[in-house]
Design a protein around this motif. Structure first.
Motif, short mmCIF file in Angstrom:
data_model
loop_
_atom_site.label_atom_id
_atom_site.label_comp_id
_atom_site.label_asym_id
_atom_site.label_seq_id
_atom_site.Cartn_x
_atom_site.Cartn_y
_atom_site.Cartn_z
N ILE A 93 -22.74 -1.54 5.53
CA ILE A 93 -21.40 -1.71 4.96
C ILE A 93 -20.33 -1.22 5.94
CG2 ILE A 93 -19.86 -0.92 3.12
CD1 ILE A 93 -22.25 -0.90 1.25
N ALA A 94 -20.60 -0.08 6.60
CA ALA A 94 -19.67 0.41 7.62
C ALA A 94 -19.53 -0.58 8.77
CB ALA A 94 -20.14 1.77 8.14
N TRP B 159 -19.96 -3.83 8.58
CA TRP B 159 -19.22 -5.00 8.10
C TRP B 159 -17.72 -4.72 8.00
CZ3 TRP B 159 -23.26 -5.53 3.64
CH2 TRP B 159 -24.46 -6.01 4.19
N ILE B 160 -17.37 -3.52 7.56
CA ILE B 160 -15.94 -3.17 7.49
C ILE B 160 -15.33 -3.18 8.89
CG2 ILE B 160 -14.33 -1.31 6.94
CD1 ILE B 160 -16.15 -0.55 4.62
N CYS B 161 -16.03 -2.56 9.83
CA CYS B 161 -15.54 -2.56 11.22
C CYS B 161 -15.46 -3.98 11.77
CB CYS B 161 -16.44 -1.70 12.10
SG CYS B 161 -16.39 0.07 11.72
N VAL C 106 -14.93 -6.77 10.06
CA VAL C 106 -13.80 -7.48 9.45
C VAL C 106 -12.49 -7.06 10.11
CG1 VAL C 106 -12.45 -7.72 7.34
CG2 VAL C 106 -14.94 -7.90 7.25
N VAL C 107 -12.31 -5.75 10.27
CA VAL C 107 -11.08 -5.25 10.89
C VAL C 107 -11.00 -5.72 12.35
CG1 VAL C 107 -9.77 -3.19 11.51
CG2 VAL C 107 -11.02 -3.27 9.34
#
Length: 204
Positions: free
Chosen positions: A14-15, A17-19, A21-22
């Protein structure tokens, strides 16, 4: 160990994927800026240009997001064996880790310190882009460590159960028909005959 790896695996993904996306947003903003420089912008003499390393980080973010369907089991896994699937995941993470590392190192070497232009939006975009690139790389390192631990655990041969043999010694009691280990074992009787007209008797 398996419980810890399971608990840590999804949060690390999840971390990542967040990175990703940003990073996808920031690299897109940077590419749009450099390919469409506004009039009067002093960067590169006002001539539009292309940052290859920014495009490489854009590809890395897309590859990172491409792991979502497989991790969440939304897409059929190409390998059915659990051990082979773990090795496939480890190989994919290693390739992504290498690509991500190249992007982080090269971009940091090109823009080592942007504090002098922090008041400008393009510099802030670059700073945030490199920060999230390194954060995503750290998440990949954690995922690779977990994948290696899982692969080592599955490759370790299972321990054979300890076999203990019990040797039971025969016991003879006073009773000729004393049960030994659940079996009635009669004593052997030798029959001897006396002389003619004599009576037979048992010699025990």
């Amino acid at each position: 160990m398996a419980a810890y790896t399971t608990l840590l695996r999804l949060p690390l993904y999840i971390a990542l994927w967040i990175c990703a996306v940003v990073l996808l947003i920031l690299t897109s903003v940077r590419l749009n800026y450099t390919l469409n420089l506004p009039k009067g912008d002093p960067l590169n003499g006002g001539i539009d240009f292309f940052d290859p390393i920014v495009a490489e980080l854009l590809v890395c973010s897309l590859l990172g997001l491409g792991t979502i369907p497989f991790v969440m089991h939304w897409a059929p896994h190409p390998i059915s064996s659990e051990a082979s699937a773990n090795l496939f995941e480890l190989a994919a993470l290693s390739i992504l880790w290498l690509l991500w590392l190249v992007g982080c190192v090269v971009s940091t070497s090109i823009w080592p310190n942007l504090a002098f232009c922090a008041q400008f939006s393009p510099c802030r975009v670059l700073t945030a882009m490199m920060a999230f690139a390194w954060l995503g790389w750290i998440a990949l390192v954690g995922l690779i460590v977990l994948a290696v631990l899982t692969a080592v655990k599955k490759a370790r041969p299972a321990r054979a159960p300890m076999m203990v043999e019990w040797a039971a010694q025969p016991r003879y009691g006073n009773n000729a028909f004393e049960p030994v280990s659940g079996v009635r074992r009669p004593q052997t009787a030798a029959f001897s005959e006396g002389g003619r007209g004599g009576r037979g008797m048992y010699d025990v």
